[in-house]
Design an enzyme around this catalytic site. Sequence first.
Site: not given
Ligand code: AMP
Length: 204
Positions: A11, A81, A115, A142, A153
């Site tokens: 995404k 989310r 990744r 990461r 997750r």
């Molecule tokens: P992502 O890069 O989208 O995979 O997000 C990495 C991490 O950031 C997630 O596992 C959450 O800890 C935090 N995070 C990202 N988006 C959100 C959201 N909408 N609400 C709460 N935490 C978020």
Amino acid sequence: MIMIGKAGSGKGTQARKIAEEYGLKHISMGDVLREEVKKGGELGQKIKEYQTEGKLVPLDITLEALKENIDENNLFDGFPRNLEQAEALDALVPIDLVINLQIPDETAIERLSKRRQCKKCGAITDDTKEKCPECEGELYQREDDKPEAIKKRLELYHDVTEPLMEYYKPRELVSTVDGTQTPEEIFQEIKQTINEQIAGGQEQ
Ligand code: AMP
């Protein structure tokens, strides 16, 4: 427009390209929060703890970050989310389209463990590359792409994010795209969906 998908669904990659193609403001909640972590400070430290464990950061923090970044035409990547975030977003802006980028859990696990992300520009690539293909920046894995956090997750996704499709369904906003296709195929399919949406809007 909203882009929803499991970690590893692609995404982020698609959101960048789509935002550029249509002149939308790309708001990646994960990136916005990681930027806050980079700044250091108390808030950054708190966010880091949630991210490292693969947990969702509390609503007040994400909403504050969102409000600072929101523009006129936005592409929300990784927000909302859960239900409370979806309701909060509805109170801020009208939503025209939700892209649901779907992949099986096994694909997510395989992709995430390979990744790598660029420290400089945030681009996503894999462990076969030595430097960022976009800007030659340094690559890293990461913390939340490590096995325990990946598991957490994915569980969270099934428990609280997947039900959002039902939330948006009555408004006929959701378009599901097969995320196991090649990035170019996915890009073309999303573009087609958006173009149909624009054409539909013009007819009315
Ligand atoms: P992502 O890069 O989208 O995979 O997000 C990495 C991490 O950031 C997630 O596992 C959450 O800890 C935090 N995070 C990202 N988006 C959100 C959201 N909408 N609400 C709460 N935490 C978020």
